[in-house]
Design an enzyme around this catalytic site. Structure first.
Site, PDB file in Angstrom:
ATOM      1  N   GLU A   1       0.815  -1.209   0.000  1.00 26.36           N
ATOM      2  CA  GLU A   1       0.000   0.000   0.000  1.00 26.36           C
ATOM      3  C   GLU A   1       0.856   1.270   0.000  1.00 26.36           C
ATOM      4  O   GLU A   1       0.503   2.254  -0.634  1.00 26.36           O
ATOM      5  CB  GLU A   1      -0.953   0.009   1.202  1.00 26.36           C
ATOM      6  CG  GLU A   1      -2.076  -1.028   1.114  1.00 26.36           C
ATOM      7  CD  GLU A   1      -2.925  -0.869  -0.142  1.00 26.36           C
ATOM      8  OE1 GLU A   1      -2.950   0.237  -0.728  1.00 26.36           O
ATOM      9  OE2 GLU A   1      -3.558  -1.854  -0.548  1.00 26.36           O
TER      10      GLU A   1
ATOM     11  N   TYR B   1      -6.236   6.800   3.794  1.00 25.78           N
ATOM     12  CA  TYR B   1      -6.390   5.731   2.809  1.00 25.78           C
ATOM     13  C   TYR B   1      -5.679   4.463   3.252  1.00 25.78           C
ATOM     14  O   TYR B   1      -6.270   3.370   3.277  1.00 25.78           O
ATOM     15  CB  TYR B   1      -5.856   6.147   1.418  1.00 25.78           C
ATOM     16  CG  TYR B   1      -5.653   4.907   0.592  1.00 25.78           C
ATOM     17  CD1 TYR B   1      -6.751   4.237   0.062  1.00 25.78           C
ATOM     18  CD2 TYR B   1      -4.390   4.331   0.437  1.00 25.78           C
ATOM     19  CE1 TYR B   1      -6.594   3.037  -0.616  1.00 25.78           C
ATOM     20  CE2 TYR B   1      -4.224   3.143  -0.232  1.00 25.78           C
ATOM     21  CZ  TYR B   1      -5.333   2.499  -0.758  1.00 25.78           C
ATOM     22  OH  TYR B   1      -5.182   1.312  -1.398  1.00 25.78           O
TER      23      TYR B   1
ATOM     24  N   ASP C   1      -9.228   6.208  -2.238  1.00 28.78           N
ATOM     25  CA  ASP C   1      -8.125   6.733  -3.050  1.00 28.78           C
ATOM     26  C   ASP C   1      -8.709   7.397  -4.293  1.00 28.78           C
ATOM     27  O   ASP C   1      -9.923   7.612  -4.378  1.00 28.78           O
ATOM     28  CB  ASP C   1      -7.171   5.595  -3.427  1.00 28.78           C
ATOM     29  CG  ASP C   1      -7.814   4.644  -4.403  1.00 28.78           C
ATOM     30  OD1 ASP C   1      -9.061   4.602  -4.466  1.00 28.78           O
ATOM     31  OD2 ASP C   1      -7.089   3.954  -5.140  1.00 28.78           O
TER      32      ASP C   1
END
Length: 388
Positions: free
Chosen positions: A68, A151, A169
């Site tokens: 991520e 996020y 996102d």
DNA sequence: AAGTCGGGGGT
DNA sequence: ACCCCAGACTT
């Protein structure tokens, strides 16, 4: 109550929802969104059509976390080789926690946004020391980690731990701006909250992981920025923009500003042993803690520049500096500025320079052990080509 | 809220 | 050229 969410209920909870249509005199009948059907359509599509990606092989929180961070503002295809190499070097929390920062930056070299790497290692150290190497699973704890914003917190919580938190996102904002006909400017920081509220209403509590990933996969494969493939979309029946034909107008996003131009001059300086002078950049700001060749910002005209450079370098490195030749120039574009670099090659005494902190003389073979920003990689390639 | 922070690929 | 990308942090 759970099965159907009346459009009007959404409207109540989100004041900006379909804000554009408030001014239209001709309001169409309010649609209803069948939440369960939407979840089913979205998730089944994802389970059938999802790409095989290295971070989807298991749900190890550490691997999800690394992926991520790498994926922030970075395309999947760019990340894949970096992800493999990074996990080979640092397979577990402990390995990254105990690594040298220079080695971490080297593994990140070329990926950009290098504070991601330094923040990730700093946060992983905290997890190793404070949480016994176990990535925390509460919004509060995980959000407090360096480099983990709204996020990324939601992504790790939902994907690795199955917790129904939004992970909003750019994809999710694009997808829902169309599905729900949201006309807020997604470039504004405050707009993300509108979409988080929407996701909280719509997210599957049975499978938050696939739900969130499906939204992003949909944004990447179907609901693309310029030419969405609505005819292939698994949720087009739920999509207000498709219904109204406004999918090409959404999302609303204001333009970003132009880059500033910065003139630079840089040099490859070699000592009498054939070693090259490199230095470590400051620990804050642009390209922090990466390595570079001697350089200055320069607005001087080309003819005077060489003499100025010899002067500056000689006094800064306390040695005799000779610039033999100009190699050419190169342009490098960052998100907010453009470097235009004049490149020189020359010689320097290594008597004093090597005593300076963050300055080293290295052989050409040793050079690739240090993390260089791409513009300096380009520069060295030009130097080698010119030498032949 | 606006600016900073990389680099590459698509159109 | 300009846009975008599985954004976060600082001011």
């Amino acid at each position: 109550m759970n099965t159907y969410l009346l459009y009007s209920q959404i409207y109540v909870s989100l004041t900006s929802w379909r804000g554009k249509n408030l001014d239209k005199q001709d309001v169409q009948p309010l649609e209803t969104i069948d939440i369960e059907q939407f979840q089913t359509d979205l998730i089944s599509w994802f389970q059938k059509e999802q790409r095989e990606l290295p971070w989807r092989k298991d749900k190890d929180p550490y691997k999800v976390w690394v992926s991520e961070i790498m994926l922030q503002q970075t395309r999947v295809d760019t990340v894949i080789p970096y992800f493999h190499r990074f996990l080979e070097l640092f397979p577990e929390v402990k390995d990254l926690a105990q690594a040298e920062e220079d080695q971490v930056l080297k593994a990140w070299e070329g990926l950009g946004y290098y504070s991601r790497a330094r923040n990730l290692q700093s946060a992983v150290k905290e997890v190793y020391e404070k949480y016994g190497g176990i990535v925390p699973n509460t919004p509060k704890e995980i959000s407090s980690l360096k480099g983990v914003g709204p996020y990324t917190a939601g992504a790790i919580l939902s994907i690795a731990y199955g917790i129904p938190e939004p992970a909003v996102d750019g994809n999710v904002m694009r997808v829902f701006s169309r599905i729900l006909s949201i006309w807020d400017d997604i470039a504004k920081p405050s707009t993300r909250k509108v979409f988080e509220t929407a996701v909280r209403e719509l997210i599957s509590h049975d499978n938050p992981s696939d739900f969130n990933q499906a939204l992003m996969e949909l944004g990447a494969l179907i609901c693309t920025p310029t030419s969405p493939s609505c005819l292939l979309c698994p949720v087009r029946d739920h999509c207000a923009a498709f219904h109204e034909g406004t999918q090409h107008e959404l999302p609303i996003k204001t333009k970003n500003k132009k880059q500033k131009h910065v003139k630079m001059a840089a040099a490859i300086l070699v000592n009498d042993k054939g070693e090259i002078l490199i230095q470590k950049r400051p620990s804050k700001g642009l390209l922090a803690n990466l390595w570079e060749f001697p350089n200055i910002e320069s607005t001087i005209s080309y003819v005077d520049e060489k003499a100025l450079l010899e002067d500056r370098f000689a006094s800064h490195y306390s040695g005799n500096v000779h610039l033999n030749r100009s190699i050419g120039q190169l342009e490098h574009v960052f998100s907010h500025l453009i470097w235009n670099i004049n490149i020189y090659a020359g010689t320097i005494d290594d008597v004093s320079a090597s005593e300076l902190q963050n300055v080293k003389f290295v052989s050409i073979e040793e050079l690739d052990q240090y993390a260089f920003p791409v513009p300096y990689q380009k520069m060295f390639r030009m130097y080698q080509l010119e030498k032949e």
